[in-house]
Enzyme design. Structure first.
Site, PDB file in Angstrom:
ATOM      1  N   LYS A   1      36.431   2.673  13.493  1.00 25.07           N
ATOM      2  CA  LYS A   1      37.351   2.605  12.359  1.00 25.07           C
ATOM      3  C   LYS A   1      38.706   3.245  12.698  1.00 25.07           C
ATOM      4  O   LYS A   1      39.770   2.683  12.445  1.00 25.07           O
ATOM      5  CB  LYS A   1      36.709   3.305  11.152  1.00 25.07           C
TER       6      LYS A   1
ATOM      7  N   CYS B   1      46.015   4.296   4.433  1.00 24.94           N
ATOM      8  CA  CYS B   1      45.078   4.355   5.567  1.00 24.94           C
ATOM      9  C   CYS B   1      45.724   4.734   6.898  1.00 24.94           C
ATOM     10  O   CYS B   1      45.337   5.737   7.490  1.00 24.94           O
ATOM     11  CB  CYS B   1      44.378   3.014   5.712  1.00 24.94           C
TER      12      CYS B   1
END
Ligand code: UGA
Length: 442
Positions: free
Chosen positions: A217, A273
């Site tokens: 991720k 993010c």
């Protein structure tokens, strides 16, 4: 299957609605009672295209409940939450992991959610799945928090790759499903959970160890941010040598080893993010004694990129004091009303600091802009915002801006200068209309 989701933000709500739409029974929990009340009444907590349709498709298979309530000055888990957790075959952790003061991921919401699970689940076996972006090693830590509770927990990593603005499409058509687990039973349960969504499609179902899945991720987001900072740096060189970065991006993007995506030069990346994940990855690397030279440069290029717009305006308009600058687009990208770490904020602040007057408009983010006290003046439409402007700066490439009546915009402005911060406008048309056009790296 029965699924319970802790954390009903972007990831939790879209995941919950997606799983319910393919037949699972999903309860979404959140500690924000007001948000739960609004969801129960059918009001979305944020703007996201196609989400309303997905919620309709989910129908009564998707329910909402508060996870905790303040009872005698303490936050206690609700009966509904305990029941939803106790009956769940799969429990997703989708709570936020924002940056703390040191730029590291704040995992207190994870700790709280795990506490709620532990309280509710005293016997049997449950699968606890982290979808939140969590520091590498968090799976192990969660396992330790859950041990000794009487129940058996398997902790799986299942990172999420959805993007705001296309979250629904990304959830229903993922380019891969990543499962980090070394337990065959957990992997098979996750396969069964996703099977109705995969159907007969060839969606890669990738199984890795848990630590690697957690790392994927961070590496994915860091790589995408690197691509953008790379093309922005090339754009800056292009401006000096007279090349056009759009042509350069097309030329390199056709090489399959490079690929065309994420090579749009502009005012830089933002959002909820990339900034926080890059910051955590840098922190993690440093904590283990390595020096993340490249990652730090990626971040520095991005910080500088935002200020370049201010410098460009300064260079073109002379002193900015007394000048009026209209900002079109405040959200960190189109398709969302999210202002978290948006490039628009440091740009607006930079302009105001130099004495300019800033007038802004965004098709979806005005409410959030008002709530967050976005600096400068806000206007209800683009034409009002550009009135009397010495320059218009396009910061978010909303389709609405591409279709503006640019003749009308020019007539409303004091001087016809356009800074296309996303290289999204039709330069030829604008030049014909009499604008001075400045793109990024063109
Ligand atoms: C990003 C990732 O793309 C998702 O895969 C990931 O799941 C998500 O973060 C997350 O970790 O939850 P998101 O933040 O929604 O998704 O937005 P992106 O579409 O990746 O855009 C990020 C920023 O990069 C935006 O400010 C955008 O304007 C900018 N960008 C993007 C560019 O400047 N140039 C490009 O070519 C592409």
């Amino acid at each position: 299957m029965r699924v319970t989701i802790l954390g009903t933000g972007y990831v939790g709500l879209v995941t919950g609605a997606g799983l319910a739409s393919v037949g699972h029974h999903v309860t979404c929990l959140d500690r924000d009672e007001e948000k739960i009340d609004r969801l129960r009444a059918g009001t979305l907590p944020f703007y996201e295209p196609d989400l309303e349709t997905l919620l309709h498709a989910a129908g009564s298979r998707l329910t909402f409940a508060p996870s905790v309530l303040p009872i005698r000055s303490r936050l206690l888990s609700t009966l509904e939450a305990r029941e939803a957790l106790a009956h769940a075959e799969v429990i997703f952790l989708c709570v936020g992991t924002p940056s703390d003061m040191d730029g590291r991921a704040d995992v207190r919401a994870i700790e709280g959610a795990v506490g709620t699970i532990r309280e509710s689940f005293r016997k049997g076996t449950a699968l606890v799945v982290t979808k939140s972006t969590v520091p590498v090693g968090t799976g192990e830590w969660i396992e330790s928090l859950l041990s000794g509770s009487g129940a058996t927990f398997e902790v799986v990593s299942n990172p999420e790759f959805l993007r705001e603005g296309t979250a629904v499409q990304d959830t229903l058509n993922p380019d891969r499903i990543l499962i980090g687990s070394e337990t065959p039973h957990a992997v098979e349960t996750m396969r069964a959970l996703y099977q109705p969504l995969i159907g007969s499609r060839m969606i890669p179902f990738v199984v890795t160890d848990r630590l690697s899945a957690e790392m994927v991720k961070y590496a994915a987001n860091a790589f995408l941010a690197t691509k953008i900072s790379f093309i922005n740096e090339i754009a800056n060189v292009c401006e000096h040598v007279g090349a056009d970065v759009k042509e350069v991006a097309r030329g390199i993007g056709l090489d399959p080893r490079i690929g065309p995506a994420f090579l749009n030069a502009g005012v830089g990346w933002g959002g909820s993010c990339f900034p926080k994940d890059l910051s955590e990855l840098i922190g993690m690397a440093r904590e283990y004694g390595t020096t993340p030279h490249l990652l730090e440069a990626v971040r520095d290029v991005n910080t500088a990129q935002r200020q370049r717009v201010v410098e460009t305006l300064h260079a073109r308009l002379g002193r900015l004091r007394g000048k009026t600058i209209a900002l079109l687009g405040l959200a960190f990208k189109p398709g969302t009303d999210d202002l978290r770490d948006t490039p628009a904020l440091p740009i607006a602040k930079g302009l105001l600091a130099r004495g300019a007057c800033v007038r802004s408009y965004d098709p979806q983010a005005l409410t959030n802009a008002r709530l967050s006290l976005f600096p400068g003046q806000l206007f209800p439409d683009a034409y009002a915002a550009v009135t009397g402007a010495d320059a218009v700066v396009l910061l978010t490439e909303w389709p609405e801006f591409l279709g503006l009546d640019w003749e009308r915009v020019r007539l409303a402005m004091r001087t016809p200068l356009i800074v296309d911060g996303r290289n999204a406008l039709d330069r030829t048309v604008l030049l014909k209309l009499g604008f001075r056009y400045l793109g990024i790296g063109r």
